[in-house]
Design an enzyme around this catalytic site. Structure first.
Site, mmCIF file in Angstrom:
data_model
loop_
_atom_site.group_PDB
_atom_site.id
_atom_site.type_symbol
_atom_site.label_atom_id
_atom_site.label_comp_id
_atom_site.label_asym_id
_atom_site.label_seq_id
_atom_site.Cartn_x
_atom_site.Cartn_y
_atom_site.Cartn_z
ATOM 1 N N SER A 90 0.822 -1.215 0.000
ATOM 2 C CA SER A 90 0.000 0.000 0.000
ATOM 3 C C SER A 90 0.853 1.261 0.000
ATOM 4 C CB SER A 90 -0.927 0.011 1.220
ATOM 5 O OG SER A 90 -0.172 -0.036 2.427
ATOM 6 N N ASN B 79 -1.924 -2.612 13.517
ATOM 7 C CA ASN B 79 -3.368 -2.387 13.491
ATOM 8 C C ASN B 79 -3.753 -1.067 14.168
ATOM 9 O OD1 ASN B 79 -3.453 -4.843 12.268
ATOM 10 N ND2 ASN B 79 -4.462 -5.931 13.946
ATOM 11 N N HIS C 175 -39.388 23.763 -10.172
ATOM 12 C CA HIS C 175 -39.370 22.978 -11.414
ATOM 13 C C HIS C 175 -38.596 23.700 -12.521
ATOM 14 C CE1 HIS C 175 -42.544 20.561 -9.515
ATOM 15 N NE2 HIS C 175 -43.123 21.713 -9.228
ATOM 16 N N SER D 156 -13.393 28.303 -26.416
ATOM 17 C CA SER D 156 -13.593 27.188 -27.336
ATOM 18 C C SER D 156 -12.457 27.174 -28.347
ATOM 19 C CB SER D 156 -14.933 27.334 -28.059
ATOM 20 O OG SER D 156 -14.997 26.476 -29.175
ATOM 21 N N LYS E 205 -17.326 31.831 -27.458
ATOM 22 C CA LYS E 205 -17.662 31.003 -26.305
ATOM 23 C C LYS E 205 -16.836 31.374 -25.079
ATOM 24 C CE LYS E 205 -19.856 27.714 -26.069
ATOM 25 N NZ LYS E 205 -19.455 26.376 -26.529
ATOM 26 N N ASN F 109 -16.782 29.269 -21.590
ATOM 27 C CA ASN F 109 -17.358 28.085 -20.971
ATOM 28 C C ASN F 109 -17.128 28.050 -19.455
ATOM 29 O OD1 ASN F 109 -18.073 27.128 -23.560
ATOM 30 N ND2 ASN F 109 -16.047 26.230 -23.827
ATOM 31 N N GLU G 270 -18.588 23.125 -14.228
ATOM 32 C CA GLU G 270 -18.917 21.811 -14.767
ATOM 33 C C GLU G 270 -18.068 20.716 -14.120
ATOM 34 O OE1 GLU G 270 -18.401 22.378 -18.937
ATOM 35 O OE2 GLU G 270 -20.217 23.587 -19.155
ATOM 36 N N TYR H 101 -9.462 -6.739 12.900
ATOM 37 C CA TYR H 101 -8.854 -6.238 11.674
ATOM 38 C C TYR H 101 -8.841 -7.326 10.609
ATOM 39 C CZ TYR H 101 -5.579 -4.179 8.365
ATOM 40 O OH TYR H 101 -5.020 -3.673 7.226
ATOM 41 N N LYS I 71 -8.231 3.468 2.100
ATOM 42 C CA LYS I 71 -7.558 4.767 2.008
ATOM 43 C C LYS I 71 -7.621 5.433 0.648
ATOM 44 C CE LYS I 71 -4.496 3.259 5.608
ATOM 45 N NZ LYS I 71 -5.122 1.908 5.563
#
Length: 463
Positions: free
Chosen positions: A28, A115, A161, A282, A288, A290, A295, A322, A330
């Site tokens: 790890s 542990n 809505h 763009s 454009k 953006n 996003e 454990y 992790k």
């Protein structure tokens, strides 16, 4: 050939080291090296406690302390060589400590296990992330308060809505997000308070026969108390799950706001202008601009939600105490924390930099028959109509306005009296959007006075 260092770290039980496949699945260190500072902090506290209780000598404790500082310096400077054969950050640090100080390094692990060591390291790391999330949330809330204060009386459409519903104020809309991120702040603080118990000294699962002082190590590491049950201490990952749960809800709030910023910054809405720092152009369309930062924040939610689900699946079937499955706790937490901190910082920057277009907001606020509810309320309040009758009269007037191609305030008194002859010219006093928002004076309402009161209350809380 088996790695001799690995064999030595495991001790005499194993005659041969793992082959390449086992090494790859078992190691790890590729990601848990991020916990190096926490691992060394825990080891320093443990060594000091061992000396204070007479388990090891003061001279060994001092050698360990100095050696660990050297290891930390090497890691921070980028000169430390991590080994996958040594599996994890704990064994990498201990092996290097032995190279530096020799025999005293072997006394460091007295009275503890990997542990409780990994549980402590991970708790310290998650606690740091909760603190960072708190800092990020506070910065974002302050940025929203700045926007709310600047536009406390700027009218805009309120939506249900995604359809125009009633006029609200820009300040009121910003304060809605203050409340949302305020709850996130509460969850972060609550999770931190609950997780602040120290696993160190629980050892493998049953505690230890050495006369350790767990209160001392807990205090040295900033915990409120030692964890009360050694089995639970090494098998608990609730703290990571709570962090991911709080992060998921916060990310959902960030995504909702990001979605609004994407819509609001479009040519069709023009409610806000995002700064160039958080927008891109763009490759082929020069007009454009953006809202890429918004996003990407919206997309980060998937990673954070996924991390939450992944850790739930890891933990759901594990018996105490454990199991090696828990090594998979992790990577997703690290990734989720990175995503959350980046999203918080990006949103705070966008909010600070963005400019609300007051003219466009006001124009949109008056469209879509947004004061229809005010008309119905007037019919109830002034003409004493039952609300259902007032609702019907108002709906008929909306239909009339649609046929005439105008909004409610543009109807003539004669038009209105053709639907209900008791309507008077006073009705026009409630049909303007400014009149509408100013009338919403109930606690938590959109009236500018209420908005300013909420801003002041939040500013007091943050002080």
């Amino acid at each position: 050939m088996a790695d001799k260092t690995s064999n030595q770290m495991w001790g005499g039980r194993f005659a041969a080291g793992p082959d390449a496949i086992m090494e790859a699945i078992n190691a790890s260190i590729g990601y848990d090296q991020r916990m190096a500072a926490q691992d060394i902090a825990g080891s320093r506290a443990h060594a000091a406690m061992l000396a204070a209780t007479g388990v090891i000598s003061d001279s060994d404790a001092e050698a360990i302390r100095e050696g660990l500082l050297t290891v930390l310096s090497e890691i921070e400077s980028g000169t430390f060589r991590f080994s996958t054969a040594l599996e994890d950050i704990h064994m990498n640090v201990e092996a290097r400590l032995k190279e530096i100080i020799g025999e005293p390094a072997g006394r460091l692990h007295t009275g503890r296990s990997r542990n409780d060591q990994v549980a402590t390291d991970f708790k310290l790391w998650v606690r740091d992330q909760l603190d960072a999330a708190e800092t990020g949330l506070l910065a974002l809330i302050r940025a929203l308060l700045g926007q709310a204060e600047a536009g406390a009386d700027w009218v805009m459409p309120g939506f249900t809505h995604l359809q125009t519903a009633q006029p609200v104020t820009w300040g009121h809309h910003m304060m809605a997000y203050v409340e949302m991120f305020g709850r996130d702040l509460g969850r972060v603080r609550d999770a931190r308070a609950r997780m602040n118990e120290c696993p160190l000294g629980a050892a493998a699962l049953a505690g230890t026969s050495f006369p350790i002082d767990r209160e001392m190590t807990a205090s040295a590491l900033g915990f409120d108390r030692p964890a009360a049950n050694s089995l639970d201490a090494v098998s608990d990952r609730d703290f990571a799950l709570e962090f991911l749960g709080a992060a998921s809800i916060c990310a959902m709030h960030l995504s909702r706001f990001a979605e609004e910023l994407v819509i609001w910054s479009s040519a069709q809405f023009r409610f806000v202008t995002l700064s160039d720092r958080f927008s891109t152009g763009s490759s082929i369309m020069p007009q454009k601009k953006n809202p890429d930062a918004a996003e990407l924040i919206r997309a980060k939610v998937g990673r954070i939600f996924g991390a939450n689900t992944a850790l739930m699946m890891v933990m759901k079937g594990l018996p105490l105490a454990y199991s090696k499955d828990m090594q998979e706790d992790k990577e997703q937490v690290f990734d989720a924390a990175d995503s959350l901190m980046l999203a918080l910082a990006a949103m705070e920057g966008m909010v600070r930099d963005m400019s609300a277009n007051r003219t466009s907001l006001a124009a949109a606020a008056g469209s879509g028959f947004s004061t229809a509810t005010d008309l119905a309320d007037w019919l109830v309040r002034v003409l004493n109509l039952p609300f259902r009758d007032a609702h019907h009269v108002t709906g008929t007037l909306v239909a009339l306005a649609e046929r005439k191609g105008c909004d409610l305030p543009d109807l003539t008194l004669a038009d209105m009296q053709s639907v209900h002859d008791a309507i008077t010219a006073d009705v026009f006093d409630v049909l303007g959007v400014d009149n509408s928002v100013n009338s919403r004076t109930s606690y938590g309402g959109t009236a500018p006075a209420q908005v300013r009161a909420q801003i002041a209350a939040w500013q007091d809380r943050l002080r």
